[in-house]
Motif scaffolding. Structure first.
Motif, PDB file in Angstrom:
ATOM      1  N   SER A  11       0.584  -1.230   0.269  1.00 39.43           N
ATOM      2  CA  SER A  11       0.280  -0.336   0.134  1.00 39.43           C
ATOM      3  C   SER A  11       1.236   1.529  -0.103  1.00 39.43           C
ATOM      4  O   SER A  11       1.870   1.228   0.230  1.00 39.43           O
ATOM      5  CB  SER A  11      -0.602  -0.520   1.579  1.00 39.43           C
ATOM      6  OG  SER A  11      -0.591  -0.299   2.581  1.00 39.43           O
ATOM      7  N   ALA A  12       0.231   2.635   0.264  1.00 35.84           N
ATOM      8  CA  ALA A  12       0.586   3.959   0.131  1.00 35.84           C
ATOM      9  C   ALA A  12       2.520   3.701   0.501  1.00 35.84           C
ATOM     10  O   ALA A  12       3.495   4.589   0.095  1.00 35.84           O
ATOM     11  CB  ALA A  12       0.229   4.951   0.419  1.00 35.84           C
ATOM     12  N   ASP A  41      -3.812   4.785 -13.890  1.00 35.72           N
ATOM     13  CA  ASP A  41      -4.364   2.828 -13.429  1.00 35.72           C
ATOM     14  C   ASP A  41      -3.283   2.643 -13.052  1.00 35.72           C
ATOM     15  O   ASP A  41      -2.847   1.490 -12.705  1.00 35.72           O
ATOM     16  CB  ASP A  41      -5.083   2.741 -14.157  1.00 35.72           C
ATOM     17  CG  ASP A  41      -6.007   1.118 -13.771  1.00 35.72           C
ATOM     18  OD1 ASP A  41      -6.649   1.580 -12.665  1.00 35.72           O
ATOM     19  OD2 ASP A  41      -5.886   0.008 -14.709  1.00 35.72           O
ATOM     20  N   ASP A  43       0.043   3.073 -12.451  1.00 38.74           N
ATOM     21  CA  ASP A  43       0.014   3.800 -10.484  1.00 38.74           C
ATOM     22  C   ASP A  43       0.257   2.835  -9.269  1.00 38.74           C
ATOM     23  O   ASP A  43       0.376   2.304  -8.924  1.00 38.74           O
ATOM     24  CB  ASP A  43       0.747   4.846 -10.230  1.00 38.74           C
ATOM     25  CG  ASP A  43       1.406   5.709 -11.434  1.00 38.74           C
ATOM     26  OD1 ASP A  43       2.408   5.501 -11.977  1.00 38.74           O
ATOM     27  OD2 ASP A  43       0.806   6.778 -12.212  1.00 38.74           O
ATOM     28  N   TRP A  44      -1.406   2.810  -9.529  1.00 37.63           N
ATOM     29  CA  TRP A  44      -2.052   2.610  -8.324  1.00 37.63           C
ATOM     30  C   TRP A  44      -1.965   0.237  -8.376  1.00 37.63           C
ATOM     31  O   TRP A  44      -1.624   0.215  -7.843  1.00 37.63           O
ATOM     32  CB  TRP A  44      -3.568   2.594  -8.610  1.00 37.63           C
ATOM     33  CG  TRP A  44      -4.650   1.612  -8.374  1.00 37.63           C
ATOM     34  CD1 TRP A  44      -5.971   1.149  -8.890  1.00 37.63           C
ATOM     35  CD2 TRP A  44      -5.094   1.679  -6.429  1.00 37.63           C
ATOM     36  NE1 TRP A  44      -6.378   0.376  -7.884  1.00 37.63           N
ATOM     37  CE2 TRP A  44      -5.940   0.355  -6.111  1.00 37.63           C
ATOM     38  CE3 TRP A  44      -4.348   2.117  -5.604  1.00 37.63           C
ATOM     39  CZ2 TRP A  44      -6.452   0.720  -5.382  1.00 37.63           C
ATOM     40  CZ3 TRP A  44      -4.800   2.055  -4.652  1.00 37.63           C
ATOM     41  CH2 TRP A  44      -6.472   0.544  -4.189  1.00 37.63           C
ATOM     42  N   CYS A  45      -1.710  -0.322 -10.186  1.00 37.62           N
ATOM     43  CA  CYS A  45      -1.529  -1.519 -10.234  1.00 37.62           C
ATOM     44  C   CYS A  45       0.044  -1.729 -10.247  1.00 37.62           C
ATOM     45  O   CYS A  45       0.000  -3.081  -9.254  1.00 37.62           O
ATOM     46  CB  CYS A  45      -1.552  -1.577 -11.990  1.00 37.62           C
ATOM     47  SG  CYS A  45      -3.703  -1.346 -11.975  1.00 37.62           S
ATOM     48  N   ARG A  48       0.774  -1.651  -5.682  1.00 37.07           N
ATOM     49  CA  ARG A  48      -0.008  -3.391  -5.442  1.00 37.07           C
ATOM     50  C   ARG A  48       0.517  -4.514  -6.138  1.00 37.07           C
ATOM     51  O   ARG A  48       0.915  -4.554  -5.512  1.00 37.07           O
ATOM     52  CB  ARG A  48      -1.315  -2.694  -5.360  1.00 37.07           C
ATOM     53  CG  ARG A  48      -2.056  -2.033  -4.691  1.00 37.07           C
ATOM     54  CD  ARG A  48      -3.539  -2.080  -4.584  1.00 37.07           C
ATOM     55  NE  ARG A  48      -3.861  -2.021  -6.143  1.00 37.07           N
ATOM     56  CZ  ARG A  48      -5.200  -2.412  -6.536  1.00 37.07           C
ATOM     57  NH1 ARG A  48      -5.356  -2.854  -6.325  1.00 37.07           N
ATOM     58  NH2 ARG A  48      -5.101  -2.267  -8.167  1.00 37.07           N
ATOM     59  N   ILE A 306      -2.435   8.417  -4.914  1.00 39.19           N
ATOM     60  CA  ILE A 306      -2.007   7.296  -5.252  1.00 39.19           C
ATOM     61  C   ILE A 306      -2.816   6.892  -4.948  1.00 39.19           C
ATOM     62  O   ILE A 306      -4.168   6.306  -5.561  1.00 39.19           O
ATOM     63  CB  ILE A 306      -0.498   6.470  -5.703  1.00 39.19           C
ATOM     64  CG1 ILE A 306      -0.629   7.188  -6.621  1.00 39.19           C
ATOM     65  CG2 ILE A 306      -1.206   5.329  -6.594  1.00 39.19           C
ATOM     66  CD1 ILE A 306       1.631   6.180  -6.381  1.00 39.19           C
ATOM     67  N   GLN A 307      -2.631   6.527  -3.837  1.00 40.67           N
ATOM     68  CA  GLN A 307      -4.651   5.673  -2.169  1.00 40.67           C
ATOM     69  C   GLN A 307      -5.862   6.043  -3.191  1.00 40.67           C
ATOM     70  O   GLN A 307      -6.508   5.468  -3.002  1.00 40.67           O
ATOM     71  CB  GLN A 307      -4.094   5.876  -1.311  1.00 40.67           C
ATOM     72  CG  GLN A 307      -3.968   4.929  -0.046  1.00 40.67           C
ATOM     73  CD  GLN A 307      -3.876   3.851  -0.769  1.00 40.67           C
ATOM     74  OE1 GLN A 307      -2.961   3.239  -0.220  1.00 40.67           O
ATOM     75  NE2 GLN A 307      -4.398   2.384  -0.878  1.00 40.67           N
ATOM     76  N   PHE A 309      -6.367   7.959  -5.947  1.00 38.42           N
ATOM     77  CA  PHE A 309      -6.694   7.919  -7.061  1.00 38.42           C
ATOM     78  C   PHE A 309      -7.623   6.170  -7.409  1.00 38.42           C
ATOM     79  O   PHE A 309      -8.282   6.026  -7.637  1.00 38.42           O
ATOM     80  CB  PHE A 309      -5.612   7.615  -8.363  1.00 38.42           C
ATOM     81  CG  PHE A 309      -5.815   7.163  -9.249  1.00 38.42           C
ATOM     82  CD1 PHE A 309      -5.683   8.933 -10.540  1.00 38.42           C
ATOM     83  CD2 PHE A 309      -6.044   5.854  -9.512  1.00 38.42           C
ATOM     84  CE1 PHE A 309      -6.735   7.194 -11.750  1.00 38.42           C
ATOM     85  CE2 PHE A 309      -5.871   5.325 -10.758  1.00 38.42           C
ATOM     86  CZ  PHE A 309      -6.180   6.298 -11.364  1.00 38.42           C
ATOM     87  N   GLY A 310      -6.950   5.766  -6.648  1.00 36.37           N
ATOM     88  CA  GLY A 310      -7.857   3.905  -6.598  1.00 36.37           C
ATOM     89  C   GLY A 310      -8.713   4.118  -5.326  1.00 36.37           C
ATOM     90  O   GLY A 310      -9.848   3.319  -6.366  1.00 36.37           O
ATOM     91  N   ARG A 311      -8.991   5.350  -4.052  1.00 34.11           N
ATOM     92  CA  ARG A 311     -10.492   5.370  -4.114  1.00 34.11           C
ATOM     93  C   ARG A 311     -11.678   5.154  -5.301  1.00 34.11           C
ATOM     94  O   ARG A 311     -12.681   4.912  -5.059  1.00 34.11           O
ATOM     95  CB  ARG A 311     -10.287   5.800  -2.937  1.00 34.11           C
ATOM     96  CG  ARG A 311     -10.268   4.789  -1.502  1.00 34.11           C
ATOM     97  CD  ARG A 311     -10.331   6.052  -0.612  1.00 34.11           C
ATOM     98  NE  ARG A 311      -9.811   6.663  -0.512  1.00 34.11           N
ATOM     99  CZ  ARG A 311      -8.713   7.071   0.285  1.00 34.11           C
ATOM    100  NH1 ARG A 311      -7.852   6.567   1.107  1.00 34.11           N
ATOM    101  NH2 ARG A 311      -8.929   9.011  -0.272  1.00 34.11           N
TER     102      ARG A 311
END
Ligand SMILES: NC(=O)c1ccc[n+]([C@@H]2O[C@H](COP(=O)([O-])OP(=O)(O)OC[C@H]3O[C@@H](n4cnc5c(N)ncnc54)[C@H](OP(=O)(O)O)[C@@H]3O)[C@@H](O)[C@H]2O)c1
Length: 322
Positions: A11-12, A41, A43-45, A48, A306-307, A309-311
């Motif tokens: 996570s972040a 997307d 960066d989010w992928c 994680r 990024i967190q 964005f992911g939400r």
């Protein structure tokens, strides 16, 4: 130089602001001083390590990408041997996801082919918001979707980067009626960029309605392809840019069968980064496209952004500038 460094998947808190060595351009590369970047997307992928294909591309147990960040806008500081198009001082922007990422830093070295000149009237944060999402939207609507003037379009997952740019591209091509599907807190912003109709996906399933569309552009692909086909006109087209991996495989494998038995078309966008940035430059200069900006935030805020964005709570593109 300062950079946001990724050391492991998680996570972040796996992303740290650190001092790293400033890169030197190799042959065919330019050194860019980054003035703005954007979160997407990738960066989010990447943070994680999911979905699983990310680990196949970027490292099974540990990320091979040290510094994420796919979209940059900045100024060329130095050019390597055999660089043809650019010189120091040029203002440029581009999607660098095919050349190792590295946008969450003060400097990056990239091949000159990954960049386009930025028009003067485009700010650095606007430029950073454009390359990835605008190419997905443009290639989805025009190349795969073959959008024609007067057509009725629906964009699913419409309040993010692809949707807010896609509606403007569709309108510039003469689409008359563009519907956006997202959550209702984004509706005011979505109407402001050109959506005529809005549907709240938490309240209504558009695939169960009587309304039919000529073209559906999907950024979520969270249903069976057969549900989407229900709400396409007889010669309509469904195009996905991304979404749930099993659903994307279903689109891929059912495509030839659907084409055999129906006049409806289905298609997946295989992004060609930066290919049509000249088109976007012209559209921007003519006032036909303006990215919706969420931010700008600071480089040190990238992990929490990024967190965020992911939400999915962002509106348009989340941008960073320094
Ligand atoms: N084809 C390629 O080569 C390629 C390459 C890279 C990336 N991609 C893909 O391109 C897409 C990027 O799109 P983007 O940047 O526009 O994403 P984005 O900024 O995350 O926007 C997606 C929007 O969808 C909304 N949403 C969430 N759940 C939804 C649902 N069930 N129904 C309708 N809307 C929903 C989100 O808002 P709320 O959560 O607030 O509702 C958000 O506003 C991703 O799917 C990515 O995987 C494709």
């Amino acid at each position: 130089m300062k950079a946001i460094v990724l050391t492991k998947y998680g996570s972040a808190d796996v992303l740290k602001l650190q001092d790293v060595e400033k890169p030197k351009p190799k042959e065919g590369e330019v050194l860019v001083k980054i003035h703005a970047t954007a979160i997407n997307d990738w960066d989010w992928c990447l943070m994680r390590g999911t979905p699983f294909y990310i680990r196949l591309l970027c490292g099974l147990l540990k990320p091979k990408i040290q510094i994420p960040g796919a979209e940059i806008a900045g100024q060329i500081e130095e050019v390597g041997h055999n660089v043809q198009q650019f010189q120091p001082g040029d203002m440029v922007y581009g999607d660098i996801s095919e050349c190792g990422f590295g946008g969450f830093a003060e400097y990056v070295c990239v091949p000159e082919t990954a960049l386009a000149l930025k028009p003067e009237c485009m700010s650095f944060v606007e430029a950073a918001a454009l390359p990835h999402a605008a190419m997905l939207a443009l290639q989805g609507l025009l190349e795969e979707g073959q959008l024609q003037p007067g057509q009725k379009v629906l964009i699913n997952g419409a309040g993010g980067g692809v949707g807010t740019l896609g509606v403007q591209i569709a309108k510039s091509m003469g689409a008359i009626d563009v519907t956006g599907v997202d959550s209702s807190d984004k509706f005011d912003m979505m109407h402001s960029v050109g959506f005529v109709q809005t549907i709240d996906y938490t309240q209504k399933d558009f695939t169960q309605s009587q309304e039919k569309y000529d073209l559906i552009l999907d950024t979520k692909t969270n249903r069976s392809i057969f549900q989407y086909l229900r709400v396409l006109n007889p010669q309509g087209t469904y195009v996905t840019v991304g979404g749930d991996t099993p659903r994307l495989f279903q689109v891929l494998f059912s495509k030839p069968i659907i084409h055999l038995f129906s006049k409806k078309r289905v298609s997946l966008v295989n992004l060609q980064p930066n290919k049509d940035l000249d088109y976007i430059n012209k559209l921007f200069q003519a006032g036909g496209i303006k990215p919706v900006l969420d931010g700008p935030y600071r480089l040190s805020e990238v992990p929490e952004m990024i967190q965020y964005f992911g939400r999915g709570k962002h509106k348009g593109k989340v941008v960073i500038n320094g």
